[in-house]
Design an enzyme around this catalytic site. Structure first.
Site, short mmCIF file in Angstrom:
data_model
loop_
_atom_site.label_atom_id
_atom_site.label_comp_id
_atom_site.label_asym_id
_atom_site.label_seq_id
_atom_site.Cartn_x
_atom_site.Cartn_y
_atom_site.Cartn_z
N HIS A 147 0.85 -1.20 0.00
CA HIS A 147 0.00 0.00 0.00
C HIS A 147 0.88 1.24 0.00
O HIS A 147 1.94 1.26 0.63
CB HIS A 147 -1.00 0.00 1.17
CG HIS A 147 -0.38 0.11 2.54
ND1 HIS A 147 0.00 1.31 3.09
CD2 HIS A 147 -0.10 -0.83 3.47
CE1 HIS A 147 0.48 1.10 4.30
NE2 HIS A 147 0.44 -0.19 4.56
N ASP A 188 -0.37 4.40 0.74
CA ASP A 188 -0.79 5.41 1.72
C ASP A 188 0.00 5.25 3.01
O ASP A 188 0.37 4.15 3.39
CB ASP A 188 -2.30 5.33 1.99
CG ASP A 188 -2.77 3.95 2.43
OD1 ASP A 188 -2.40 2.95 1.79
OD2 ASP A 188 -3.49 3.87 3.45
N ASP A 233 6.32 1.28 6.97
CA ASP A 233 4.91 0.95 6.72
C ASP A 233 4.38 1.77 5.56
O ASP A 233 3.78 2.81 5.77
CB ASP A 233 4.12 1.17 8.00
CG ASP A 233 2.70 0.65 7.91
OD1 ASP A 233 2.37 -0.02 6.92
OD2 ASP A 233 1.93 0.93 8.84
N GLU A 251 -5.14 1.43 2.55
CA GLU A 251 -4.98 0.33 3.49
C GLU A 251 -5.14 0.81 4.92
O GLU A 251 -5.78 0.16 5.75
CB GLU A 251 -3.60 -0.35 3.32
CG GLU A 251 -3.44 -1.67 4.10
CD GLU A 251 -3.08 -1.52 5.56
OE1 GLU A 251 -3.34 -2.46 6.34
OE2 GLU A 251 -2.53 -0.46 5.96
#
Lengths: 431, 431
Positions: free
Chosen positions: B101, B103, B134, B168
């Site tokens: 992801h 975002d 992340d 996500e």
């Protein structure tokens, strides 16, 4: 005295419309903190009309700020004066101070009111509006009592001192300023909304804020964190234990039947910013009741003591002790003995007027009486016509009839207490 | 295979600088929700350069909004596309989906960062910035794996499907949209920050908000009120009991040693507006963990059930029942069996690359894997180079070395899983 009572009763009856309109004008003048001047102008106008000796002054923050009883987070008192007005006695009698506050608490959420908070609407014998009970209605009782005496030509030996102060709702700087200015008396009546009960003792109170630390973590691994909400609950638990212990010590029969004479109220808790995070800070705010006769300082130390004990019993609190801050307004407790002549005199008058003995209780909240008794050496009786349940609430109201009964009790108490000019003295000191 | 491993290892070694710079560019492009397009442009540029078949599309809210797995409080996805890019196989092999992801969560309190959150600074073998772990670092592992295969001329039988999705962090609408668009595969790897552990099972989660009523009163007569704070703690107490009971049922050995496999976290409590009033409303918000294999709906019913039971045992709650609302994002739990060929293949590759067997655990948080498994019928392994402790935190970072190890594992897994063109098939279905 019996003659005077009849005259006063009749005068109040004939001036009902007059008194109600005066209260209506006062209620219609919003006098929340910082905005007291227009309502004070109405008071001043009335005192002038009655020919009282007026004293109008602004609180001097610099003069008061070192005083141990001073609290005000307000910087500027300019333009919103305190008012005192004296009806001088002919001499040889006891003085009586009649204290009311002109400030009102904010109206709160307007949508919760069913009417304009400053309408002064009258319905079913009640007048509605912010301050009607707390305590413009009581102030009107005071002024009606003085007006009745004046208009009826009843002259007293002792001085009658009327006060309309600001800042009662925010810590009492108005009354403190008056005491420091020299206003003391042999007795005082404060007509806060007591439902016509007598409160010779008043609970004091003070506010605290406690910061409780936790340790942040992701909610999915919450066992890696320490929840500030959980730790706050432990703090609340020991505060409840302290409340129970403090109340066990209260033996004053005035508190008989009161479930918790001096409560500690937890009024706010705020913790956390994200549902799936362990909160690392909780803030609780509350109000600690202080017993009549108790020192604020000692009460503070008791609460600080139980937080200190938490550090002994809990490793987390040892490393991250909760911190306490005493903030915001505080009201000193006060008490006069039940056999104080002021209570006895007013009780006996009350019985003459109503046919019944007054209900005597200890108040669950503080008033400016704490400052007057503790710092002004003036015994205080809190007694007034307002409805306790209505004060600070939406759709605040007052039962109009009670205002006139209270005015009659106050006028006759003034006669009994201060003494009638030319009449027999009731002051043993002058025998 | 041994030859391919050597080639890939060498290629990654020689392209370290190249990979790190690519990650730096991605991290420097702030891609918080609603702002994903510039980082996606970098991804698209890379996919074009690699000659992949590109599919770039915007999420159609109207198409998804009735879907049971859809959650997004975002109205407008325009201008911030999802990206899929396929390296088509020659046929006869298993397909592998590689999902990352783009975002990132907001940077939070800027003053808590010791540097610009989008600096991409490198220090001591770590690259710093929001999204480094992340999961832009994981996405770079995926793209490096594909690039190595391409540059080395290694051709696969099965399709390799790369995805860079949005949303996500806010409920998975990006991956759901891709599944509905038809993107499924025989297996998938999501390189979320697992510290190189294998998470074949992921805990799901969902947020709740509970409103608890009290009854207002003055703090000095708090016994006339009912504290919403006290009642909130009673609610929290039964939630803790529920958490204990739910966790007693967890017998999966993957959770051995985890103190609370599926926590219920109370993340927020807000109650009260005035220290000396009894609060009449408390709001708590939290996150309920959902076990792999458990249905979200059943977990909801369990929590609603304990609130319902409170009504039996408590008169106040009977008259004023707490109300619950499931709000905000939710992540579905997911699981594949440990003997699933995807886990076996990747484990064996991991051992070849690192010399050790992977640590296999159940993840304490949800990923888009829940959507892929539950709705896309695609077995998912969550495994990636990021540091779990750094994700969502200030000064987020990633260990750069891990990115290249993960890339090697992924490239070799692709070979094993999808099969080498012209080589022996490892897919029993093709035997």
């Amino acid at each position: 005295m019996i003659e005077a009572q009849k005259q006063i009763h009749l005068w109040l009856k004939e001036n009902k419309e007059h008194g109600v309109r005066f209260l209506q004008r006062l209620v219609q003048e919003n006098s929340v903190r910082g905005n007291e001047n227009k309502a004070q102008a109405i008071i001043i106008e009335k005192c002038r009309e009655l020919g009282l000796s007026l004293d109008i002054w602004e609180i001097n923050r610099d003069q008061l700020k070192q005083h141990p009883f001073f609290f005000a987070n307000r910087e500027d008192f300019a333009g919103n004066p305190n008012v005192a007005a004296v009806l001088s006695g002919s001499g040889g009698g006891r003085s009586l101070l009649l204290n009311g506050h002109i400030d009102v608490v904010p109206e709160g959420n307007l949508s919760d009111w069913t009417m304009d908070p400053y309408s002064g609407n009258i319905k079913d014998g009640k007048l509605f509006g912010r301050g009607a009970s707390d305590m413009k209605g009581g102030t009107v009782s005071l002024l009606l009592a003085i007006e009745a005496l004046k208009k009826l030509g009843i002259r007293l030996k002792g001085d009658l001192i009327f006060q309309s102060v600001i800042e009662e709702e925010s810590g009492g700087a108005g009354t403190l300023s008056a005491v420091i200015r020299g206003y003391k008396a042999d007795g005082a009546i404060i007509p806060e909304p007591t439902d016509m009960k007598f409160f010779p003792k008043q609970q004091g109170s003070m506010w605290f804020r406690i910061n409780i630390q936790g340790k942040a973590a992701h909610g999915g691994t919450r066992y890696h964190g320490v929840s500030a909400i959980d730790k706050a609950y432990e703090v609340i638990h020991v505060i409840k234990e302290l409340e129970a212990n403090r109340n066990k010590r209260i033996t004053d029969p005035l508190y008989d039947g009161i479930p918790i004479p001096i409560p500690i109220n937890i009024g706010k808790i705020y913790s956390g910013t994200w549902p799936s995070s362990v909160p690392d800070l909780a803030i609780i705010e509350g109000r600690m009741g202080v017993a009549p006769g108790e020192k604020m300082f000692n009460a503070e130390k008791e609460l600080e003591g139980v937080l200190e004990q938490l550090k002994q019993s809990d490793r987390w609190f040892r490393d991250y002790p909760p911190s306490i801050e005493w903030f915001g307004a505080r009201w000193h407790p006060a008490e006069v003995d039940l056999d104080n002549p002021l209570i006895e005199t007013t009780s006996s008058v009350y019985k003459k007027v109503t046919g019944q003995l007054p209900i005597i209780e200890a108040s669950p909240w503080g008033t400016d009486g704490g400052i007057l008794t503790e710092w002004g050496d003036t015994p205080v009786l809190v007694f007034g016509p307002g409805a306790a349940e209505a004060a600070h609430h939406t759709d605040e109201y007052i039962d109009l009839q009670a205002i006139f009964v209270a005015a009659e009790v106050i006028a006759l108490t003034a006669i009994e207490w201060c003494g009638l000019e030319g009449g027999p003295t009731s002051d043993p000191g002058n025998d």
